[in-house]
Design an enzyme around this catalytic site. Structure first.
Site, short mmCIF file in Angstrom:
data_model
loop_
_atom_site.label_atom_id
_atom_site.label_comp_id
_atom_site.label_asym_id
_atom_site.label_seq_id
_atom_site.Cartn_x
_atom_site.Cartn_y
_atom_site.Cartn_z
N HIS A 252 -21.92 22.34 1.70
CA HIS A 252 -21.29 23.67 1.66
C HIS A 252 -22.18 24.70 2.35
O HIS A 252 -21.70 25.52 3.14
CB HIS A 252 -21.05 24.13 0.21
CG HIS A 252 -20.03 23.35 -0.53
ND1 HIS A 252 -20.26 22.87 -1.81
CD2 HIS A 252 -18.77 22.97 -0.21
CE1 HIS A 252 -19.18 22.24 -2.23
NE2 HIS A 252 -18.26 22.28 -1.28
N LYS B 147 -8.16 22.27 -13.20
CA LYS B 147 -9.31 21.39 -13.00
C LYS B 147 -10.29 21.59 -14.14
O LYS B 147 -10.51 22.70 -14.61
CB LYS B 147 -10.01 21.71 -11.68
CG LYS B 147 -9.39 21.06 -10.48
CD LYS B 147 -10.33 21.18 -9.30
CE LYS B 147 -9.81 20.38 -8.12
NZ LYS B 147 -10.73 20.42 -6.99
N ARG C 291 -15.26 16.21 6.16
CA ARG C 291 -16.20 15.10 6.03
C ARG C 291 -15.64 13.82 6.62
O ARG C 291 -16.36 13.02 7.18
CB ARG C 291 -16.54 14.85 4.56
CG ARG C 291 -17.43 15.87 3.93
CD ARG C 291 -17.77 15.48 2.51
NE ARG C 291 -16.61 15.02 1.76
CZ ARG C 291 -15.91 15.74 0.90
NH1 ARG C 291 -16.25 16.97 0.64
NH2 ARG C 291 -14.87 15.24 0.27
N SER D 43 -18.82 17.47 -4.04
CA SER D 43 -19.14 17.95 -5.39
C SER D 43 -18.91 16.85 -6.42
O SER D 43 -19.68 16.68 -7.37
CB SER D 43 -18.31 19.18 -5.73
OG SER D 43 -18.68 20.26 -4.91
#
Length: 159
Positions: free
Chosen positions: A16, A40, A89, A127
């Site tokens: 990040h 979440k 990614r 994460s």
């Protein structure tokens, strides 16, 4: 020009931070926007994530940290942002981000999405991976900034 870099940042990874630093060369002001997502089960509160981001960007005067809920394009329009920055990614990221970019463009054609591929050394970091490795006592020192390392370890030991 103003750009928004949205995400959950739970926790903030070195990937990040890499995207933040690289996005700064593309815009005058970068707003790092922490998503408030009640569906979440977050490790860190929104306030803690904002605090981590502020700590890690304190030497970057043209970075502002905020939070949002609802539609990203509404948040961007409210802040007069012309760009949304997203990191990539893997190919699976591209598929999702491409769909979101098209959706956001349909909702507000004045806001463009810029996709930035991650630097190779951060390709494997997410994460979710950080939380899982830390939870099982693994070394996350190459995944998170030293300034938040202890916070991440402490939180994952409690979960």
């Amino acid at each position: 020009m103003i750009a928004i870099y949205p995400g959950s940042f739970d926790p903030v990874t070195l990937g990040h931070v890499d995207i933040i630093k690289r996005a700064l060369s593309l815009t005058d002001v970068l707003i790092v926007a922490v998503l408030k997502n009640s569906s979440k089960n977050a490790l860190f509160t929104v306030e803690e994530r904002i605090s981590h981001l502020e700590l890690l960007t304190k030497d970057m005067p043209n970075v502002k940290v905020d939070s949002f809920s609802g539609l990203l394009v509404d948040f961007a329009q409210k802040h007069n942002a012309k760009f949304i920055i997203r990191g990539l990614r893997a190919l699976t990221d591209f598929e999702f981000e491409f769909q979101m970019a098209l959706t956001n463009r349909e909702l507000n054609s004045d806001i463009e999405t810029i996709l930035i591929p991650t630097s190779l050394q951060y390709l494997y970091i997410s994460s979710r991976v950080v939380k899982e490795v830390a939870h099982f006592g693994g070394d996350i020192s190459t995944m998170v900034h030293p300034a938040i390392y202890d916070d991440v370890k402490k939180k994952t030991e409690q979960s």
